[in-house]
Each structure stands twice: as structure tokens, then as C-alpha cells.
Design a protein around this motif. Sequence first.
Motif: not given
Length: 451
Positions: A426-447
Motif C-alpha cells: 500500500t501507499i502512504a505519505v511521510k515527512p521529508l527529513e531535514k534539511p530537505e523539508s526546510d524552506s531556505e532563503l539565501w542572500v548571495i553577494t557577488l564580487p
Amino acid sequence: MKIKLIPLVISSALSFSALAAEPTAERYVVSFPEGSHVSYNGAFAQAFPNGLPVGIGSGLLFTGKQGDALTFATVTDRGPNADSPSVGKQEAKIFVTPDFAPMLMSIRVENGKAEATDARPLHDDKGNINGLPLQSGVIGSTNEVAFSDTMKTLSGDNRGLDTEGITPDGKGGFWLCDEYGPFIVNVDGSGKIIATHGPQAGEGEKSIAGGLPNIIKWRQPNRGFEGITRMPDGRIIAAVQSTLDIDGKSKKKALFTRLVSFDPATEKTAMYGYPIDNVYSKNSDAKIGDIVALDNEHILLIEQGGDKDDVMRNNIYKVDLSKASDLAAFDKPGEYAEFDSADQLAKRGIQLASKSLAVDLRKLGWQQEKAEGMALIDGKTLAVANDNDFGVKTTLKSPVEGKKLKDYRVNEQGKLTVDDQAVATTIAVKPLEKPESDSELWVITLPESLL
């Protein structure tokens, strides 16, 4: 919550300070102070005692600075879903919360924290829309079978959207893009749908919305518009996620995917070819993550996907459209550029866009699979967000030894079979593990500035 980057990123920061040659990044895990989860009371609710994590990274737009704070608008995709075995030859998905409405949210980055608030469901005069696939027989249908978490067949009402990008409309609202149609959708600041544009119907075809080139109906299922941006002159550019599959024959060989230009003032359209990297086992594996305008001739674009060695790549390119041909002039039955080699494109006088690498996210320490939101803060500063798929994945209970999810099929009773024989799995659904389940936002500074 602001998190220290892994040692590779710290090394990059040292290199940047010494050589002024490498970008640096700050990583934030987005929190949701107004309620951090999507309500879920389904069959597997025990596995999600607090509901499902919100998936806010499908599109990202920088909306300004308020003091030291950075503010963004973002949009979710069609909602919590998980992989399912096919029904015969038809692809299928499990929609964990079928009534979920894609939504706009605001993000504020300040004092080492990134917080998402002000959820606004997309809606029309009938109420909230949903993310269920379009019914068969219309342009934009993926022909997916939609299942509930108990493998009951669901039916949409052709108001479903799988939103994947966001850009301002210049009037206080937004343009969004969608993977189904593919559609571009104008919404006001509350999320109310004002107008929808999609592939213009040809003879004998039925469409929900028109005004865009018919050829983009050949997008691969769930690979429609993945990024959208508004150019300074008001034109909207929407990026098809992967190579078109014209008549089911071109996706593996096409050397480019399409960028579609739409002028809301005149409704004039044009199309340009973005050349994908030559690193994939098949060209259809390349995926666009998001795009953002630099000026009227240049955009930034995320290209990603597993290469021939199944190593994930997440690269940001600066793309020059100034010399790119309008592909519409070459689109004739039997002569579509998707079937051409590089030499054939050159002989026909077709020029693709040119590009140069701006950021290799993997070298910066990016570990998520998908970078799907990108915003330009200023000429030297970008923000990138991931899609965490609402922190949910499929699992098999009592699996047949040696069989994977793709080896199963679903019969008319919603039961699993292997080689046409019913099985106890049978099929079930389960939580993703961290860090995959995190909503990440990166602020990137370029040279150096991109502008």
C-alpha cells in the motif's frame, strides 16, 4: 533563523576577501510565525502532528528595503503532492490536501531571521482555486490521474494552477506563471485573478485561455512555465522549464528551451531559445528554476538538473537576448527548430541566446535539490529560495522485495499491482527529513555588479 554556512562556504568567503573573486552567501531557514504548517487531517495525519510544512520557494520577488530589512513576495506551487505509481500508461500524483489553494506570501529578512507572513490564497469570482490537474481534452491537461491520500480518484474543475514564478505587474499586483497550461496569470495584490493567458487554440483544439503561441502546448507534462520576470520596458518573459516535446519526439534532442515574451500593452509575443548545457544524459533532463530581468536585453536564469553522472547542478547564468532570433519566424510544421542540430540552426540563421556563468550554487554550499525562486536585490546581491515540496514524500508499506515505486501500477479499485497481479503493498505519505523539508532563503553577494 540564520544559519552558519558549511566550511566550503566559509572557505569561499575567505577567498572572496583575499582575491575579490568569489561570491559569498548567508543562509536563512524561513519561519512562519502566523502558523507554520498546512492543515492536514487525512489518512496519515499521525505522521504530521503539526500539519505539513509550507512550501514557499516556487517564485521569489524582491519588493524593497524597510530600514535594514529586506522584503520579498513569494508564491507556492499547486500544493502538497507526492509521487504515485502510474495507472496503465497514465502518470499519477497523490494530492495530500486536494483543497489547497496556491497562495501568495510575504517574506521579511531582518535581525538574522527570515519570516513568511500574510498568506493570500489565489481566487476568482467563484472563490479559492485549487492545484488539481486540468481535465483531459483541453490544452494544458497533463493527463495525470489525481489521487487522494487514500488512492481515491479526484476530479478538478479546470481552475487548477501550478504556479511557479512571480513578478510585478506595475500596478500593485503580480504576474504569475504556471506549469499546466502553460499560463501566465495576472493577479491583484490580494491574489484575485484578473486575467489569464495561455497557448492559443488551433483548429479542433479547446483552450481555457489564449493569446500565447500555440507551440508551447508541447511543454512536457509539469514542465510548463517555471520562471517569469517583467522587463523594464513592461514586457513579460516566461521561461518554459524544459525542452518542448513536439509530437512527442523532440524533448531528448532539442538544444534549447523557450523563453516567451508577452507585451501586456499590445499583446505582442515573441520567443527566444535558451541553450541548455551539454552535460545531461538526455537534453530533457535540463530544468529552468527561475528568471529575473537585469535590463531589456539581459536576464539571470537558474539552470539545474542531474548530469550524466547523476550529479546535481544548480547554476545561475547571465543570459543575453540581444541577438537571439524570434523563433516564431521559423515555426512551421515539420521545420521546428527543436529538431535541428547546432549546424542546422546556423544554416537556417537561427541564433540562440548567449550566456555566461554568474554563480555555481553547489560551490557555494547549496545542498537542496531545487532552486526555484530568484530575486535581484541590487546589481551585486541576489536572493535564492528552494522548493521543499511541502515536506512530504511517498513511502511503500509491505513492499514487494526488489520492487521500486515505478514498478507498481494502480488498478481501477485503487489497489497496487505488480505485473498485473494484485499485491499487499500500500501507499502512504511521510515527512521529508531535514534539511530537505526546510524552506531556505539565501542572500548571495557577488564580487562584481551584474548591471
